[in-house]
Scaffold this active site. Structure first.
Site, PDB file in Angstrom:
ATOM      1  N   TYR A 138      42.520  54.035  38.628  1.00 48.79           N
ATOM      2  CA  TYR A 138      43.091  52.783  37.819  1.00 48.79           C
ATOM      3  C   TYR A 138      42.898  52.905  36.338  1.00 48.79           C
ATOM      4  O   TYR A 138      42.020  53.258  35.658  1.00 48.79           O
ATOM      5  CB  TYR A 138      41.602  51.777  38.123  1.00 48.79           C
ATOM      6  CG  TYR A 138      41.672  50.399  37.598  1.00 48.79           C
ATOM      7  CD1 TYR A 138      42.782  49.907  37.064  1.00 48.79           C
ATOM      8  CD2 TYR A 138      40.490  49.473  37.549  1.00 48.79           C
ATOM      9  CE1 TYR A 138      42.771  48.593  36.525  1.00 48.79           C
ATOM     10  CE2 TYR A 138      40.520  48.092  37.175  1.00 48.79           C
ATOM     11  CZ  TYR A 138      41.745  47.900  36.557  1.00 48.79           C
ATOM     12  OH  TYR A 138      41.543  46.482  36.028  1.00 48.79           O
ATOM     13  N   LYS A 176      46.840  52.626  40.189  1.00 47.95           N
ATOM     14  CA  LYS A 176      46.822  51.171  40.086  1.00 47.95           C
ATOM     15  C   LYS A 176      47.215  51.209  38.587  1.00 47.95           C
ATOM     16  O   LYS A 176      46.453  51.408  37.492  1.00 47.95           O
ATOM     17  CB  LYS A 176      45.497  50.591  40.124  1.00 47.95           C
ATOM     18  CG  LYS A 176      45.481  49.038  39.940  1.00 47.95           C
ATOM     19  CD  LYS A 176      44.165  48.413  40.068  1.00 47.95           C
ATOM     20  CE  LYS A 176      44.094  46.907  39.512  1.00 47.95           C
ATOM     21  NZ  LYS A 176      42.692  46.402  39.383  1.00 47.95           N
ATOM     22  N   VAL A 235      47.258  45.682  43.771  1.00 45.53           N
ATOM     23  CA  VAL A 235      45.809  45.122  43.858  1.00 45.53           C
ATOM     24  C   VAL A 235      45.656  43.953  43.130  1.00 45.53           C
ATOM     25  O   VAL A 235      45.971  43.910  41.804  1.00 45.53           O
ATOM     26  CB  VAL A 235      44.648  45.821  43.087  1.00 45.53           C
ATOM     27  CG1 VAL A 235      43.399  45.772  42.914  1.00 45.53           C
ATOM     28  CG2 VAL A 235      45.048  47.618  43.792  1.00 45.53           C
TER      29      VAL A 235
END
Length: 300
Positions: free
Chosen positions: A136, A164, A206
């Site tokens: 992330y 992400k 996401v």
């Protein structure tokens, strides 16, 4: 289950009581609704899930409940946001034992690590379990940037499989592909860049506002990934004013308020996050209500 890294993965909210207690029943009811709506996976205890507002025991309780609720219907990805690398590794081991299917790993919280320290953290957590890892990258919020060059250096870690990308700069997706080829699966991490990210190679998202608008989020994703851009753009333009709420320091309060207004949960958070008041509440509720009132009729 094996994670198929594509599609809409909600950054699911964690539900609380008005007294700030963990409401596990409401949390799992919301997860079940999302699964029945057709999402492709669940991300538990990310930023929107208020990871850092839960105790260590509560985090594990939520992940266990999510795994039981999913019951193999979709993969469950556990957010890893700890203050030290050792705690992150221990958490990765624990959620693997609880049945999680993958990890979404953040940099260590509080301390802003440099490039060497950041890569060491991700390597250590990737080696702590047998679970595949989504990295992330959100330098805007967490102050730690994982550049395309750093991802190229991390490419020898087999369990780092997805990214992400939440840098708020869609050019990063192209930079990553140019630096790393097809080594990583790319996910959009910013709701109001999803169309742009699909065009640039993202195969998953996401998403935050999916907690409030699951049908519209899934329809937008289906249209965009099918290359039906004119139809997708019309829906995207309706959706974008609300999607902007995902890119604000109060994104958790905003998304939970939208969720509550759409009948999918409550807006209750844990302090220091407080309910919206005054002009800010009026502005945000007005924006959400406008989206509800002008909701497009979705084709079958």
């Amino acid at each position: 289950m094996t994670v198929e890294w594509q599609g809409v993965f909600p950054a699911a909210t964690t539900q609380f009581t008005p007294q700030e207690g963990l409401d596990l029943e409401a949390t799992t009811a919301h997860l079940d609704m999302l699964i029945r709506a057709g999402v492709h996976g669940l991300v538990m205890l990310g930023t929107v899930g208020e990871n850092c507002s839960l105790t260590a025991e509560e985090k594990r309780t939520v992940v266990k409940a999510a795994v039981e609720t999913a019951a193999g219907r979709v993969p469950v990805i556990a957010g890893v946001a700890e203050t030290t690398t050792a705690l992150a590794c221990r958490y990765a081991e624990d959620v693997e034992a609880l049945g999680a299917d993958g990890l979404m790993v953040l940099p260590a919280m509080v301390y802003k690590s440099d490039a060497r320290e950041t890569m060491a953290h991700f390597r250590s957590v990737a080696r702590a379990s047998a679970l595949p890892v989504m990295c992330y990258n959100n330098p805007v919020v967490y102050g730690v940037d994982i550049t395309a060059e750093m991802f190229a250096e991390l490419a020898d870690e087999p369990m780092l499989v997805a990214i992400k990308e939440s840098s708020d700069d869609p050019r990063r997706l192209t930079d990553i592909v140019n630096a790393c080829g097809e080594r990583y699966v790319l996910f959009c991490g910013v709701d109001d860049l999803v169309m742009e990210s699909v065009v640039l190679g993202a195969v998953g998202t996401v998403a935050g506002l999916v907690n409030a608008f699951p049908e519209e989020t899934l329809r937008l994703w289906k249209l965009a990934t099918a290359g039906r851009y004119a139809e997708a753009l019309e829906l995207y333009r309706w959706f974008t004013p609300v999607l902007h709420l995902d890119c604000h320091p109060k994104l958790v309060q905003y998304i939970k308020l939208a969720q509550a207004m759409c009948g999918h949960g409550t807006e209750d958070c844990r302090a220091p996050r407080l309910p919206l008041v005054g002009d800010e509440r009026k502005r945000i509720t007005g924006l959400i209500q406008q989206a509800i009132d002008t909701r497009p009729k979705l084709a079958a």
